[in-house]
Design a protein around this motif. Structure first.
Motif, PDB file in Angstrom:
ATOM      1  N   GLY A  97       0.828  -1.212   0.000  1.00  0.00           N
ATOM      2  CA  GLY A  97       0.000   0.000   0.000  1.00  0.00           C
ATOM      3  C   GLY A  97       0.850   1.245   0.000  1.00  0.00           C
ATOM      4  N   MET A  98       1.933   1.215   0.775  1.00  0.00           N
ATOM      5  CA  MET A  98       2.747   2.425   0.883  1.00  0.00           C
ATOM      6  C   MET A  98       3.541   2.669  -0.399  1.00  0.00           C
ATOM      7  SD  MET A  98       3.712   2.374   4.882  1.00  0.00           S
ATOM      8  CE  MET A  98       4.517   3.928   4.844  1.00  0.00           C
ATOM      9  N   THR A 134       1.104   4.529  -2.638  1.00  0.00           N
ATOM     10  CA  THR A 134       0.945   5.957  -2.344  1.00  0.00           C
ATOM     11  C   THR A 134       2.216   6.720  -2.685  1.00  0.00           C
ATOM     12  OG1 THR A 134       1.465   5.409  -0.066  1.00  0.00           O
ATOM     13  CG2 THR A 134      -0.824   5.790  -0.575  1.00  0.00           C
ATOM     14  N   PHE A 135       3.383   6.057  -2.543  1.00  0.00           N
ATOM     15  CA  PHE A 135       4.632   6.739  -2.892  1.00  0.00           C
ATOM     16  C   PHE A 135       4.665   7.032  -4.378  1.00  0.00           C
ATOM     17  CE2 PHE A 135       9.206   7.137  -3.584  1.00  0.00           C
ATOM     18  CZ  PHE A 135       9.526   8.005  -2.557  1.00  0.00           C
ATOM     19  N   HIS A 173       2.128   7.561  -6.203  1.00  0.00           N
ATOM     20  CA  HIS A 173       1.163   8.638  -6.450  1.00  0.00           C
ATOM     21  C   HIS A 173       1.802  10.011  -6.355  1.00  0.00           C
ATOM     22  CE1 HIS A 173      -3.201   7.132  -6.082  1.00  0.00           C
ATOM     23  NE2 HIS A 173      -2.476   6.337  -6.825  1.00  0.00           N
ATOM     24  N   MET A 174       2.817  10.114  -5.481  1.00  0.00           N
ATOM     25  CA  MET A 174       3.385  11.436  -5.237  1.00  0.00           C
ATOM     26  C   MET A 174       4.000  12.040  -6.488  1.00  0.00           C
ATOM     27  SD  MET A 174       5.174  11.617  -1.587  1.00  0.00           S
ATOM     28  CE  MET A 174       5.011  10.024  -0.875  1.00  0.00           C
ATOM     29  N   PHE A 175       4.383  11.184  -7.453  1.00  0.00           N
ATOM     30  CA  PHE A 175       5.063  11.712  -8.636  1.00  0.00           C
ATOM     31  C   PHE A 175       4.167  11.700  -9.862  1.00  0.00           C
ATOM     32  CE2 PHE A 175       8.063   9.721  -5.754  1.00  0.00           C
ATOM     33  CZ  PHE A 175       8.793  10.837  -5.412  1.00  0.00           C
ATOM     34  N   LYS A 191      -0.759  15.932 -11.304  1.00  0.00           N
ATOM     35  CA  LYS A 191      -1.736  16.469 -10.363  1.00  0.00           C
ATOM     36  C   LYS A 191      -2.984  16.936 -11.116  1.00  0.00           C
ATOM     37  CE  LYS A 191       1.526  16.351  -7.207  1.00  0.00           C
ATOM     38  NZ  LYS A 191       2.172  15.172  -7.780  1.00  0.00           N
ATOM     39  N   VAL A 251       2.533  16.503   1.535  1.00  0.00           N
ATOM     40  CA  VAL A 251       2.620  15.073   1.208  1.00  0.00           C
ATOM     41  C   VAL A 251       1.225  14.500   1.013  1.00  0.00           C
ATOM     42  CG1 VAL A 251       3.289  12.827   2.119  1.00  0.00           C
ATOM     43  CG2 VAL A 251       4.855  14.716   2.290  1.00  0.00           C
ATOM     44  N   PHE A 269       0.086  15.529  -2.356  1.00  0.00           N
ATOM     45  CA  PHE A 269       0.758  14.818  -3.453  1.00  0.00           C
ATOM     46  C   PHE A 269       0.232  13.397  -3.564  1.00  0.00           C
ATOM     47  CE2 PHE A 269       4.802  17.606  -3.387  1.00  0.00           C
ATOM     48  CZ  PHE A 269       4.094  18.575  -4.066  1.00  0.00           C
ATOM     49  N   ILE A 270       0.007  12.752  -2.408  1.00  0.00           N
ATOM     50  CA  ILE A 270      -0.484  11.377  -2.452  1.00  0.00           C
ATOM     51  C   ILE A 270      -1.883  11.335  -3.049  1.00  0.00           C
ATOM     52  CG2 ILE A 270      -1.288   9.501  -0.949  1.00  0.00           C
ATOM     53  CD1 ILE A 270       1.195   9.918   0.709  1.00  0.00           C
ATOM     54  N   PHE A 305       9.032  11.861   7.661  1.00  0.00           N
ATOM     55  CA  PHE A 305       8.375  11.638   6.374  1.00  0.00           C
ATOM     56  C   PHE A 305       7.664  10.286   6.380  1.00  0.00           C
ATOM     57  CE2 PHE A 305       8.507   9.721   2.151  1.00  0.00           C
ATOM     58  CZ  PHE A 305       7.666  10.593   1.503  1.00  0.00           C
ATOM     59  N   PHE A 306       8.321   9.292   6.973  1.00  0.00           N
ATOM     60  CA  PHE A 306       7.703   7.966   7.047  1.00  0.00           C
ATOM     61  C   PHE A 306       6.396   8.024   7.839  1.00  0.00           C
ATOM     62  CE2 PHE A 306       7.144   3.831   9.095  1.00  0.00           C
ATOM     63  CZ  PHE A 306       7.130   3.022   7.983  1.00  0.00           C
ATOM     64  N   TRP A 336       3.827   9.724   5.628  1.00  0.00           N
ATOM     65  CA  TRP A 336       3.517   8.833   4.506  1.00  0.00           C
ATOM     66  C   TRP A 336       2.576   7.724   4.980  1.00  0.00           C
ATOM     67  CZ3 TRP A 336       7.914   5.168   2.620  1.00  0.00           C
ATOM     68  CH2 TRP A 336       7.493   4.437   1.522  1.00  0.00           C
ATOM     69  N   ALA A 337       2.885   7.143   6.151  1.00  0.00           N
ATOM     70  CA  ALA A 337       2.053   6.054   6.653  1.00  0.00           C
ATOM     71  C   ALA A 337       0.653   6.564   6.961  1.00  0.00           C
ATOM     72  CB  ALA A 337       2.672   5.450   7.903  1.00  0.00           C
ATOM     73  N   TRP A 392      -1.113   8.725   5.439  1.00  0.00           N
ATOM     74  CA  TRP A 392      -1.964   8.866   4.262  1.00  0.00           C
ATOM     75  C   TRP A 392      -2.056   7.578   3.472  1.00  0.00           C
ATOM     76  CZ3 TRP A 392      -5.025  12.702   4.748  1.00  0.00           C
ATOM     77  CH2 TRP A 392      -4.620  13.744   5.584  1.00  0.00           C
ATOM     78  N   SER A 393      -1.499   6.473   4.006  1.00  0.00           N
ATOM     79  CA  SER A 393      -1.591   5.203   3.292  1.00  0.00           C
ATOM     80  C   SER A 393      -2.453   4.186   4.021  1.00  0.00           C
ATOM     81  CB  SER A 393      -0.194   4.601   3.105  1.00  0.00           C
ATOM     82  OG  SER A 393       0.660   5.538   2.514  1.00  0.00           O
ATOM     83  N   LEU A 394      -2.403   4.203   5.352  1.00  0.00           N
ATOM     84  CA  LEU A 394      -3.008   3.103   6.094  1.00  0.00           C
ATOM     85  C   LEU A 394      -4.316   3.528   6.749  1.00  0.00           C
ATOM     86  CD1 LEU A 394       0.272   1.931   7.801  1.00  0.00           C
ATOM     87  CD2 LEU A 394      -0.750   1.092   5.712  1.00  0.00           C
TER      88      LEU A 394
END
Lengths: 169, 349
Positions: free
Chosen positions: A26-27, A30-31, A33-35, A38, B36, B39-40, B305-306, B309-310, B312-314
């Motif tokens: 999942g992560m 989403t990572f 997605h960041m690039f 938009k 972040v 962006f996500i 950042f982790f 990031w987590a 907005w993911s979980l």
């Protein structure tokens, strides 16, 4: 029919049960997605690209040939308007088409942008423009009169072109 | 110079530097979180205030300061006022024992980069655990004193959360203490010199600790005390203006604290990836200490950042799931980890 019922107690294997690889999946998503591209539009600076069929606020067309309103004040738009936003009063002229609106008012607070007036107009004289940003200082200012509504034909080219191309006559 | 005056001056400078870092980090944390998240979700995020929206957190704080401060009529007013102060104060007290770099010499004087004169005080980690244990009081008191069912449930969840994660967090740390033989953070960091990072030596403990850190900072997937969908805003529902701002600031400062701890305890702290002699810096010089602070801050921001990031993911967990995880999974794993580490320490030392 071959639909498998969803088994909520489906057997998970060990890796699925400790969650960590699944969370990593999942992560990673989403990572990525960041690039990606938009979707935000920076509205006041960048405006939407509108199609010819867009229904903004209604205006009267000022004919390019004689610089006068195309409208013959038949009153069909006022009759068809479901929100009772249009008021028309006719007068005679010496022009070829003999009739012209003496008074033509559209109350933009009542208008629902349905486009019936445009559809019913026999002269293509009232069309829905691409103008959709309105602010009014008072209720009275929201009632536009004939002079405010008259718009040069050139500005309405996309909509007029659309009507020529696709309108069912 | 009188030694007392000297020590006081050192204190004031250290406090200014470290709190400056923490406040800046909290403000930046708010900004980075929003960016972040945007962006996500394929958005742009704040970009109106200042270049790239960098001044957004300051605009937010200004707004919070200007806002009317409402206290509910039925609230217990002194406690209602105390709760945010407690939360924020505890967050900052922790920095008394956190060192940001090795000691260095200035004019022949040995200076430690922690607020306490010697961050080696041998109960460093215990002090931090005690203080983070108190920080939950802020949330519970806020929930209780607001006299609002949502706030109260937020407070209850927060205490339920505390008893579930605190034990396994302690278990993960016991393994580290076994290896370092000290509670002091400087000793724990110095033990990791030369790529002997605890994340490599003790990966199970790392997973337990970072999960507990998520729960401790009340961040997703464990942000149960402020779960918007069911609790409006949880424990801070009845707070407005700068009192809410203090909770908000404390959340990000907490995240920064947790990240600093993780980078110090598990990610090798201030050790450079190579020996300092390569750059021609002697151990104990001021430049090396500055570089070490930079290394800690880089590691910390990556961990921060982790965290974001987590979030907005979980998806958020239910609190019975968190308690299940804490008691039935992480506690046995933590005990197993202690046994394994003890055997390892016995064999290799």
């Amino acid at each position: 029919m071959n639909i498998k019922p969803i088994d909520k107690r489906a057997k998970l294997n060990f890796l699925e049960r400790i969650f960590i690889p699944e969370m990593a999946k999942g992560m990673v998503l989403t990572f990525k997605h960041m690039f990606q591209k938009k979707y935000t539009q920076q509205y006041p600076e960048v405006k939407k690209e509108l199609r010819g069929s867009f229904r903004g606020s209604p205006v009267l067309v000022r004919d390019a040939s004689d610089g006068k309103a195309r409208c013959v004040a038949c009153g069909l738009c006022a009759r068809v308007c479901p929100a009772l936003a249009i008021e028309v009063q006719a007068e005679e002229t010496t022009d070829l088409k003999e009739r012209t609106p003496a008074k033509f008012e559209i109350n933009l607070l009542r208008c629902i942008y349905c486009g019936y007036c445009e559809e019913v107009c026999p002269e293509e004289a009232i069309v829905l423009s691409q103008q959709y940003e309105w602010t009014f200082p008072s209720k009275e200012a929201a009632v536009l009169d004939r002079e405010q509504l008259l718009t040069p034909e050139a500005e309405l080219a996309p909509k007029l072109h659309f009507l020529v191309e696709y309108r069912n006559v | 110079m009188d030694p007392i005056v000297n020590i006081l001056i050192q204190f004031v400078i250290k406090i200014a530097v470290i709190l400056g870092i923490v406040f800046t980090a909290a403000a930046l944390g708010v900004y980075v979180e929003r960016k972040v998240a945007a962006f996500i979700q394929l958005r742009i995020g704040p970009n109106r205030v200042g270049p790239f929206g960098l001044l957004q957190p300051f605009a937010d704080v200004l707004k919070l300061l200007m806002k009317e401060d409402i206290t509910p009529k039925a609230a217990n007013k002194p406690i209602h006022r105390l709760a945010p102060i407690l939360t924020l104060a505890v967050t900052f007290i922790v920095y008394a024992v956190i060192p940001f770099s090795d000691f260095f010499y200035l004019n022949g004087e040995k200076i430690y980069m922690g607020i306490a004169t010697s961050p080696n005080i041998n109960v460093g980690m215990l002090f931090i655990l005690a203080m983070t244990g108190i920080s939950v009081y802020g949330l519970v008191l806020a929930g209780w004193s607001s006299n609002n069912k949502y706030s109260l449930m937020g407070g209850i969840r927060s205490s339920a959360q505390l008893i579930s994660y605190e034990l396994s967090m302690g278990m993960a740390l016991v393994a580290i203490f076994l290896m370092s033989g000290s509670f002091g953070l400087s000793d724990i960091v110095n033990m990791q010199a030369g790529w002997k990072w605890n994340i490599l030596l003790n990966p199970l403990g790392f997973i337990i600790f970072i999960t507990a850190a998520f729960a401790e900072t009340n961040r997703a997937p464990f942000d149960l005390p402020e779960a918007e969908p069911e609790l409006v805003s949880g424990y801070n529902t009845e707070y407005s203006g700068m009192k809410f701002g203090m909770f908000f600031l404390a959340e990000y400062a907490n995240m920064f604290t947790a990240s600093v701890l993780i980078s110090l305890i598990y990610l090798g702290g201030w050790h450079l990836p190579f020996l300092p002699e390569v750059l021609g810096l002697e151990p104990g010089s001021f430049l090396l200490a500055a570089l070490q602070v930079l290394v800690v801050l880089i590691k910390t921001s990556l961990v921060c950042f982790f965290f974001i990031w987590a979030r907005w993911s979980l998806p958020r967990m239910k609190y019975n799931m968190l308690m299940n995880l804490g008691w039935k999974v992480f506690l046995p794993l933590g005990l197993l980890n202690i046994v394994l580490t003890a055997i390892g320490v016995y064999i290799f030392k």
